[in-house]
Design a protein around this motif. Structure first.
Motif, PDB file in Angstrom:
ATOM      1  N   GLU A  74      31.707  50.114  54.795  1.00  0.00           N
ATOM      2  CA  GLU A  74      31.381  51.151  55.777  1.00  0.00           C
ATOM      3  C   GLU A  74      31.816  50.728  57.174  1.00  0.00           C
ATOM      4  O   GLU A  74      31.604  49.586  57.593  1.00  0.00           O
ATOM      5  CB  GLU A  74      29.868  51.407  55.754  1.00  0.00           C
ATOM      6  CG  GLU A  74      29.409  52.494  56.703  1.00  0.00           C
ATOM      7  CD  GLU A  74      27.896  52.667  56.664  1.00  0.00           C
ATOM      8  OE1 GLU A  74      27.370  53.356  57.559  1.00  0.00           O
ATOM      9  OE2 GLU A  74      27.249  52.097  55.762  1.00  0.00           O
ATOM     10  N   GLY A  75      32.473  51.634  57.897  1.00  0.00           N
ATOM     11  CA  GLY A  75      32.830  51.400  59.287  1.00  0.00           C
ATOM     12  C   GLY A  75      34.146  50.676  59.511  1.00  0.00           C
ATOM     13  O   GLY A  75      34.528  50.442  60.664  1.00  0.00           O
ATOM     14  N   VAL A  76      34.872  50.320  58.467  1.00  0.00           N
ATOM     15  CA  VAL A  76      36.134  49.601  58.633  1.00  0.00           C
ATOM     16  C   VAL A  76      37.204  50.542  59.189  1.00  0.00           C
ATOM     17  O   VAL A  76      37.401  51.646  58.666  1.00  0.00           O
ATOM     18  CB  VAL A  76      36.596  48.988  57.299  1.00  0.00           C
ATOM     19  CG1 VAL A  76      38.032  48.454  57.414  1.00  0.00           C
ATOM     20  CG2 VAL A  76      35.653  47.876  56.872  1.00  0.00           C
ATOM     21  N   THR A  77      37.885  50.094  60.257  1.00  0.00           N
ATOM     22  CA  THR A  77      38.906  50.924  60.894  1.00  0.00           C
ATOM     23  C   THR A  77      40.274  50.252  60.970  1.00  0.00           C
ATOM     24  O   THR A  77      41.283  50.923  61.186  1.00  0.00           O
ATOM     25  CB  THR A  77      38.480  51.312  62.321  1.00  0.00           C
ATOM     26  OG1 THR A  77      38.257  50.113  63.085  1.00  0.00           O
ATOM     27  CG2 THR A  77      37.195  52.140  62.301  1.00  0.00           C
ATOM     28  N   ARG A  78      40.337  48.936  60.803  1.00  0.00           N
ATOM     29  CA  ARG A  78      41.596  48.203  60.973  1.00  0.00           C
ATOM     30  C   ARG A  78      42.531  48.325  59.784  1.00  0.00           C
ATOM     31  O   ARG A  78      43.735  48.091  59.907  1.00  0.00           O
ATOM     32  CB  ARG A  78      41.313  46.709  61.222  1.00  0.00           C
ATOM     33  CG  ARG A  78      40.766  46.381  62.593  1.00  0.00           C
ATOM     34  CD  ARG A  78      40.377  44.892  62.684  1.00  0.00           C
ATOM     35  NE  ARG A  78      41.474  44.007  62.336  1.00  0.00           N
ATOM     36  CZ  ARG A  78      42.403  43.558  63.181  1.00  0.00           C
ATOM     37  NH1 ARG A  78      42.351  43.942  64.454  1.00  0.00           N
ATOM     38  NH2 ARG A  78      43.354  42.746  62.790  1.00  0.00           N
ATOM     39  N   TRP A  79      42.005  48.683  58.598  1.00  0.00           N
ATOM     40  CA  TRP A  79      42.775  48.606  57.370  1.00  0.00           C
ATOM     41  C   TRP A  79      42.566  49.830  56.497  1.00  0.00           C
ATOM     42  O   TRP A  79      41.614  50.579  56.698  1.00  0.00           O
ATOM     43  CB  TRP A  79      42.389  47.352  56.577  1.00  0.00           C
ATOM     44  CG  TRP A  79      42.438  46.093  57.386  1.00  0.00           C
ATOM     45  CD1 TRP A  79      41.389  45.440  57.978  1.00  0.00           C
ATOM     46  CD2 TRP A  79      43.609  45.350  57.734  1.00  0.00           C
ATOM     47  NE1 TRP A  79      41.821  44.336  58.662  1.00  0.00           N
ATOM     48  CE2 TRP A  79      43.186  44.251  58.526  1.00  0.00           C
ATOM     49  CE3 TRP A  79      44.967  45.499  57.438  1.00  0.00           C
ATOM     50  CZ2 TRP A  79      44.078  43.317  59.035  1.00  0.00           C
ATOM     51  CZ3 TRP A  79      45.860  44.558  57.941  1.00  0.00           C
ATOM     52  CH2 TRP A  79      45.413  43.484  58.731  1.00  0.00           C
ATOM     53  N   LYS A  80      43.447  49.976  55.513  1.00  0.00           N
ATOM     54  CA  LYS A  80      43.286  51.023  54.505  1.00  0.00           C
ATOM     55  C   LYS A  80      43.527  50.420  53.121  1.00  0.00           C
ATOM     56  O   LYS A  80      44.115  49.337  52.994  1.00  0.00           O
ATOM     57  CB  LYS A  80      44.249  52.180  54.753  1.00  0.00           C
ATOM     58  CG  LYS A  80      45.718  51.818  54.649  1.00  0.00           C
ATOM     59  CD  LYS A  80      46.585  53.018  54.962  1.00  0.00           C
ATOM     60  CE  LYS A  80      48.073  52.716  54.765  1.00  0.00           C
ATOM     61  NZ  LYS A  80      48.562  51.618  55.603  1.00  0.00           N
ATOM     62  N   LYS A  81      43.080  51.118  52.089  1.00  0.00           N
ATOM     63  CA  LYS A  81      43.295  50.635  50.727  1.00  0.00           C
ATOM     64  C   LYS A  81      44.786  50.472  50.462  1.00  0.00           C
ATOM     65  O   LYS A  81      45.601  51.299  50.872  1.00  0.00           O
ATOM     66  CB  LYS A  81      42.681  51.597  49.709  1.00  0.00           C
ATOM     67  CG  LYS A  81      41.170  51.528  49.619  1.00  0.00           C
ATOM     68  CD  LYS A  81      40.641  52.501  48.581  1.00  0.00           C
ATOM     69  CE  LYS A  81      41.091  52.132  47.174  1.00  0.00           C
ATOM     70  NZ  LYS A  81      40.492  52.998  46.134  1.00  0.00           N
ATOM     71  N   GLY A  82      45.125  49.399  49.769  1.00  0.00           N
ATOM     72  CA  GLY A  82      46.522  49.143  49.441  1.00  0.00           C
ATOM     73  C   GLY A  82      47.251  48.266  50.433  1.00  0.00           C
ATOM     74  O   GLY A  82      48.368  47.800  50.142  1.00  0.00           O
ATOM     75  N   ASP A  83      46.665  48.015  51.608  1.00  0.00           N
ATOM     76  CA  ASP A  83      47.323  47.141  52.579  1.00  0.00           C
ATOM     77  C   ASP A  83      47.483  45.737  52.004  1.00  0.00           C
ATOM     78  O   ASP A  83      46.582  45.212  51.340  1.00  0.00           O
ATOM     79  CB  ASP A  83      46.506  47.064  53.873  1.00  0.00           C
ATOM     80  CG  ASP A  83      46.669  48.291  54.750  1.00  0.00           C
ATOM     81  OD1 ASP A  83      47.607  49.067  54.515  1.00  0.00           O
ATOM     82  OD2 ASP A  83      45.853  48.467  55.685  1.00  0.00           O
ATOM     83  N   ARG A  84      48.624  45.112  52.283  1.00  0.00           N
ATOM     84  CA  ARG A  84      48.904  43.743  51.844  1.00  0.00           C
ATOM     85  C   ARG A  84      48.422  42.796  52.933  1.00  0.00           C
ATOM     86  O   ARG A  84      48.896  42.866  54.084  1.00  0.00           O
ATOM     87  CB  ARG A  84      50.397  43.560  51.589  1.00  0.00           C
ATOM     88  CG  ARG A  84      50.948  44.543  50.564  1.00  0.00           C
ATOM     89  CD  ARG A  84      52.463  44.564  50.538  1.00  0.00           C
ATOM     90  NE  ARG A  84      53.025  43.384  49.885  1.00  0.00           N
ATOM     91  CZ  ARG A  84      53.685  42.416  50.506  1.00  0.00           C
ATOM     92  NH1 ARG A  84      53.883  42.470  51.812  1.00  0.00           N
ATOM     93  NH2 ARG A  84      54.176  41.393  49.832  1.00  0.00           N
ATOM     94  N   VAL A  85      47.524  41.893  52.597  1.00  0.00           N
ATOM     95  CA  VAL A  85      46.848  41.088  53.616  1.00  0.00           C
ATOM     96  C   VAL A  85      46.650  39.651  53.143  1.00  0.00           C
ATOM     97  O   VAL A  85      46.756  39.337  51.952  1.00  0.00           O
ATOM     98  CB  VAL A  85      45.473  41.687  53.983  1.00  0.00           C
ATOM     99  CG1 VAL A  85      45.628  43.054  54.656  1.00  0.00           C
ATOM    100  CG2 VAL A  85      44.573  41.775  52.754  1.00  0.00           C
ATOM    101  N   SER A  86      46.304  38.795  54.112  1.00  0.00           N
ATOM    102  CA  SER A  86      45.950  37.407  53.833  1.00  0.00           C
ATOM    103  C   SER A  86      44.757  37.035  54.708  1.00  0.00           C
ATOM    104  O   SER A  86      44.800  37.245  55.928  1.00  0.00           O
ATOM    105  CB  SER A  86      47.132  36.487  54.137  1.00  0.00           C
ATOM    106  OG  SER A  86      46.816  35.144  53.852  1.00  0.00           O
ATOM    107  N   PRO A  87      43.681  36.497  54.130  1.00  0.00           N
ATOM    108  CA  PRO A  87      42.546  36.047  54.946  1.00  0.00           C
ATOM    109  C   PRO A  87      42.945  34.841  55.791  1.00  0.00           C
ATOM    110  O   PRO A  87      43.734  33.995  55.353  1.00  0.00           O
ATOM    111  CB  PRO A  87      41.480  35.661  53.909  1.00  0.00           C
ATOM    112  CG  PRO A  87      41.923  36.273  52.622  1.00  0.00           C
ATOM    113  CD  PRO A  87      43.417  36.338  52.688  1.00  0.00           C
ATOM    114  N   ILE A  88      42.388  34.730  56.996  1.00  0.00           N
ATOM    115  CA  ILE A  88      42.653  33.567  57.833  1.00  0.00           C
ATOM    116  C   ILE A  88      41.774  32.401  57.371  1.00  0.00           C
ATOM    117  O   ILE A  88      40.712  32.600  56.789  1.00  0.00           O
ATOM    118  CB  ILE A  88      42.429  33.867  59.324  1.00  0.00           C
ATOM    119  CG1 ILE A  88      40.991  34.289  59.614  1.00  0.00           C
ATOM    120  CG2 ILE A  88      43.411  34.942  59.786  1.00  0.00           C
ATOM    121  CD1 ILE A  88      40.693  34.496  61.100  1.00  0.00           C
TER     122      ILE A  88
END
Length: 336
Positions: A74-88
């Motif tokens: 809930e409330g996430v605005t930086r990303w969308k489903k399917g985005d390719r990402v890496s945790p820091i």
């Protein structure tokens, strides 16, 4: 879902595969379906216990990974489903100087890591993967590449024409080699294995030193630099190699202390650091801003991580054992 768990200080044998409930993202978090992970020497230390700020039990291991966002909290605005990402690596280090709280947020030791089919992380604690990168390549970046960047550029202000000494051919050293060459620096690299040195030469090393053939390897560094010494040492050995690193460094040079891969009981005479006005600084990975800078540089210069070998998710303990053998050059990857 399946995940690995460390529940004792038994080393690789303490890493167990289990089934558990898929975690649901809390407000402000994203869920990542992991596609790849990579190992660092730290992962062996975490499994054996006693690693500062990284000794929680039980713990999902491994800090470095990449995947796709499968669910939004809930409330996430930086990303969308399917985005390719890496945790820091350090989940709370976004920018600026670190503090103790930040240094306790290391994935796979301070908090749960990425050797799981699904993980949840805060939306601000990850970076986008460039389209040109595979998941395996992106999984190599969070610890080793960011550490090399932090040392050479954030701390050392590396300039074209300077000389960098890289100890060994592990992940940090190979990234440091690639970054230094892309910046117009000269690189000397060491190893006990001529085949590894040949690989390093293929990735741009200007000079190589076999420290078995040349046990007094600092003398060889001085010879190769016309008795001037190097401007930067990427020091991954620790107390066991530090004295020779100091003897290898030019007046006003930088020694970047990164790991303890050699004898931790070694004693070091500090006088050279005084007489030669050396800067000796500990380097512990870096911030999200540094991670983003690394990815930008890798794109700009078409730098690909040096991946030695890839293992499947089910073979993760074998990947650890291969890391233990120290036969690799660059990175070891686990693909899901």
């Amino acid at each position: 879902m399946r995940n690995y768990l460390i529940d004792s200080d038994g080393g690789v044998d303490a890493i167990k595969l289990q089934e558990s409930d898929k975690p649901q993202p809390r407000p402000g978090e994203v869920q990542i379906q992991m596609r790849a992970a990579s190992l660092n020497y730290r992962d062996l230390s975490v499994a054996s216990g006693g690693y500062l700020r990284n000794n929680h039990r039980p713990i999902v291991p491994v800090s470095d990974g990449a995947g796709t966002i499968s669910k939004l909290g809930e409330g996430v605005t930086r990303w969308k489903k399917g985005d390719r990402v890496s945790p820091i690596f350090l989940q709370k280090w976004i920018d600026g100087p670190p503090n103790d709280e930040i240094l306790r947020s290391g994935l796979g030791g301070g908090i749960g890591g990425v050797l799981a089919e699904f993980v949840n992380v805060p939306e601000e604690s990850l970076v986008a993967i460039p389209e040109s990168m595979t998941f395996a390549e992106a999984a190599c970046v969070p610890c080793a590449a960011v550490t090399a960047w932090h040392a050479l550029f954030e701390s050392g202000n590396l300039q074209a024409g300077q000389t960098v000494l890289c100890l060994g051919t592990g992940g940090v050293s190979m990234f440091a080699l690639q970054f230094a060459k892309a910046s117009g620096a000269k690189v000397i690299i060491t190893s006990s294995d001529d085949q590894k040195l040949n690989v390093a030469t293929g990735h741009g090393a200007d000079e190589t030193i076999n420290y078995v053939t040349h046990p007094e390897w600092h003398r060889e560094v001085q010879r190769l630099t016309s008795d001037r010494g190097v401007d930067h040492v990427v020091e991954v050995g620790g107390p066991g190699t530090l004295e020779r690193s100091l003897k290898s460094t030019a007046v006003g040079g930088h020694v970047h202390l990164i790991g303890i891969l050699d004898t931790p009981q070694g004693k070091v005479n500090p006088l050279l650091s005084i007489f030669n006005l050396l800067t000796i600084r500990g380097i512990y990975v870096g911030s999200r801003h540094m991670h983003e800078s690394v990815l930008a540089m890798m794109q700009q210069h078409s730098i690909q991580p040096v991946i030695d070998q890839s293992f499947s998710f089910d073979e993760a303990p074998d990947a650890y054992r291969y890391m233990q053998s120290q036969k690799h050059v660059g990175k070891i990857v686990i693909e899901f």
